[in-house]
Scaffold this motif. Structure first.
Motif, short mmCIF file in Angstrom:
data_model
loop_
_atom_site.label_atom_id
_atom_site.label_comp_id
_atom_site.label_asym_id
_atom_site.label_seq_id
_atom_site.Cartn_x
_atom_site.Cartn_y
_atom_site.Cartn_z
N ALA A 88 0.85 -1.19 0.00
CA ALA A 88 0.00 0.00 0.00
C ALA A 88 0.88 1.24 0.00
CB ALA A 88 -0.91 0.03 1.23
N MET A 89 0.24 2.39 -0.07
CA MET A 89 0.91 3.66 0.17
C MET A 89 0.79 3.95 1.66
SD MET A 89 2.51 6.19 -1.30
CE MET A 89 1.99 6.56 -2.98
N TYR A 90 1.89 4.33 2.27
CA TYR A 90 1.88 4.65 3.69
C TYR A 90 2.18 6.14 3.87
CZ TYR A 90 1.61 -0.26 4.88
OH TYR A 90 1.18 -1.56 5.02
N PHE A 91 1.31 6.79 4.63
CA PHE A 91 1.48 8.21 4.91
C PHE A 91 1.77 8.42 6.39
CE2 PHE A 91 0.37 10.17 0.96
CZ PHE A 91 -0.54 9.33 0.35
N CYS A 92 2.77 9.23 6.64
CA CYS A 92 3.05 9.70 7.98
C CYS A 92 2.29 11.02 8.14
CB CYS A 92 4.56 9.91 8.12
SG CYS A 92 5.12 10.56 9.69
N ALA A 93 1.71 11.24 9.31
CA ALA A 93 0.91 12.46 9.51
C ALA A 93 1.13 13.03 10.90
CB ALA A 93 -0.57 12.16 9.28
N TYR A 94 0.97 14.34 10.98
CA TYR A 94 1.16 15.11 12.22
C TYR A 94 -0.13 15.82 12.57
CZ TYR A 94 2.92 18.95 15.18
OH TYR A 94 3.13 19.84 16.19
N ARG A 95 -0.41 15.87 13.87
CA ARG A 95 -1.55 16.67 14.31
C ARG A 95 -1.20 17.36 15.61
NH1 ARG A 95 -6.90 13.61 15.78
NH2 ARG A 95 -6.43 14.13 17.93
N SER A 96 -1.55 18.62 15.67
CA SER A 96 -1.27 19.38 16.89
C SER A 96 -2.08 18.82 18.05
CB SER A 96 -1.62 20.85 16.66
OG SER A 96 -1.45 21.60 17.82
N TRP A 97 -1.53 18.98 19.24
CA TRP A 97 -2.19 18.49 20.44
C TRP A 97 -3.37 19.36 20.83
CZ3 TRP A 97 -1.78 14.54 23.99
CH2 TRP A 97 -2.38 14.74 25.23
N TYR A 98 -3.23 20.64 20.62
CA TYR A 98 -4.16 21.57 21.22
C TYR A 98 -5.49 21.59 20.50
CZ TYR A 98 0.14 22.98 23.40
OH TYR A 98 1.31 22.97 24.10
N GLY A 99 -6.51 21.90 21.22
CA GLY A 99 -7.83 22.02 20.63
C GLY A 99 -7.90 23.26 19.78
N GLY A 100 -9.04 23.74 19.59
CA GLY A 100 -9.18 24.91 18.73
C GLY A 100 -9.08 24.50 17.28
N SER A 101 -8.34 25.22 16.53
CA SER A 101 -8.35 25.00 15.08
C SER A 101 -7.18 24.16 14.61
CB SER A 101 -8.32 26.35 14.38
OG SER A 101 -7.14 27.04 14.72
N GLN A 102 -6.63 23.31 15.46
CA GLN A 102 -5.45 22.56 15.07
C GLN A 102 -5.72 21.08 14.95
OE1 GLN A 102 -2.72 24.23 14.29
NE2 GLN A 102 -3.81 26.10 14.77
N GLY A 103 -6.96 20.72 14.64
CA GLY A 103 -7.26 19.29 14.61
C GLY A 103 -6.94 18.62 13.30
N ASN A 104 -6.57 19.41 12.28
CA ASN A 104 -6.37 18.77 10.99
C ASN A 104 -5.02 18.08 10.91
OD1 ASN A 104 -5.74 21.78 10.93
ND2 ASN A 104 -4.45 21.00 9.27
N LEU A 105 -4.94 17.09 10.03
CA LEU A 105 -3.72 16.33 9.83
C LEU A 105 -2.85 16.96 8.74
CD1 LEU A 105 -5.44 12.84 9.80
CD2 LEU A 105 -3.79 13.59 11.51
N ILE A 106 -1.54 16.90 8.98
CA ILE A 106 -0.56 17.31 7.97
C ILE A 106 0.16 16.05 7.53
CG2 ILE A 106 1.46 18.72 7.51
CD1 ILE A 106 0.45 20.52 9.85
N PHE A 107 0.08 15.75 6.25
CA PHE A 107 0.61 14.50 5.74
C PHE A 107 1.97 14.69 5.07
CE2 PHE A 107 -2.92 11.55 6.13
CZ PHE A 107 -4.02 12.39 6.26
N GLY A 108 2.75 13.60 5.10
CA GLY A 108 3.94 13.53 4.26
C GLY A 108 3.53 13.11 2.86
N LYS A 109 4.51 13.01 1.96
CA LYS A 109 4.21 12.70 0.55
C LYS A 109 3.92 11.22 0.33
CE LYS A 109 4.68 16.86 -1.00
NZ LYS A 109 3.47 17.61 -1.45
N GLY A 110 4.21 10.41 1.33
CA GLY A 110 3.89 9.00 1.22
C GLY A 110 5.04 8.13 0.77
#
Lengths: 117, 114
Positions: A88-110
């Motif tokens: 498969a394609m594997y993506f590494c992703a980051y998400r901020s801990w804090y609430g508010g507007s930081q819930g989205n994931l930031i992905f690597g290129k895979g």
């Protein structure tokens, strides 16, 4: 802004062998989450494993484990006893801990993983 | 267990047309995220909603708009479609805004603009 880098566009492993996928990230935050997602040909995004940055212990889920090096900002995924279904394609992703507007994931290129029978 | 439902699964539109993508989150989930994944690309965050209010905005074009309704489902409206809008659009839902709960992804809507 946070960034996620996967330096291996493609990897290959023999069935039943072990493979390690690399991921590095950049952030100024001290608390955050890291994830590995699997995207098979069906294109479904499937969560493989997650790691909370405050935890020193590396996360493990059956054949999948991570090597989390917070100081080095490194988060690699080790797949043991590789199976054909791991291809498969594997993506590494980051998400901020804090609430508010930081819930989205930031992905690597895979990283595209192939498993040879 | 119920998952995130996206409809339609596939959509073909012509340039300059309008498209509406729908997302039905997991029951009790109050947060919805939209991502766009171009061919061979990683998913890019577009927009998110929490409790029917826009929570955060990513790389969403002005031609796109979205909202979350009282039943927590969300719709992504795309106007003046361009060839470059062809992509897989994912919706994800979670309980709470950016907290410890993980986001679950739908199967995506594949949009093809011709």
């Amino acid at each position: 802004a946070q960034t996620v880098t996967q330096s291996q566009p493609e990897m290959s492993v023999q069935e039943a062998e072990t493979v390690t996928l690399s991921c590095t990230y950049d952030t100024s935050e001290s608390d955050y989450y890291l994830f590995w997602y699997k995207q098979p040909p069906s294109r479904q995004m499937i969560l493989v494993i997650r790691q909370e940055a405050y935890k020193q212990q590396n996360a493990t889920e059956n054949r999948f484990s991570v090597n989390f090096q917070k100081a080095a900002k490194s988060f690699s995924l080790k797949i043991s006893d590789s199976q054909l279904g791991d291809a498969a394609m594997y993506f590494c992703a980051y998400r901020s801990w804090y609430g508010g507007s930081q819930g989205n994931l930031i992905f690597g290129k895979g990283t595209k993983l192939s498993v040879k029978p | 267990a119920a998952g995130v439902i996206q409809s339609p699964r596939h959509l073909i539109k012509e340039k300059r047309e309008t498209a509406t993508l729908k997302c039905y989150p997991i029951p009790r989930h109050d947060t919805v995220y939209w991502y766009q994944q171009g061919p061979g690309q990683d998913p890019q965050f577009l927009i998110s909603f929490y409790e029917k209010m826009q929570s955060d905005k990513g790389s969403i074009p002005d031609r796109f708009s979205a909202q979350q309704f009282s039943d927590y489902h969300s719709e992504l409206n795309m106007s003046s479609l361009e060839l470059g809008d062809s992509a897989l659009y994912f919706c994800a839902s979670s309980l709470g805004k950016g907290n410890q709960e993980e986001a679950f992804f739908g199967q995506g809507t594949r949009l093809t603009v011709v």
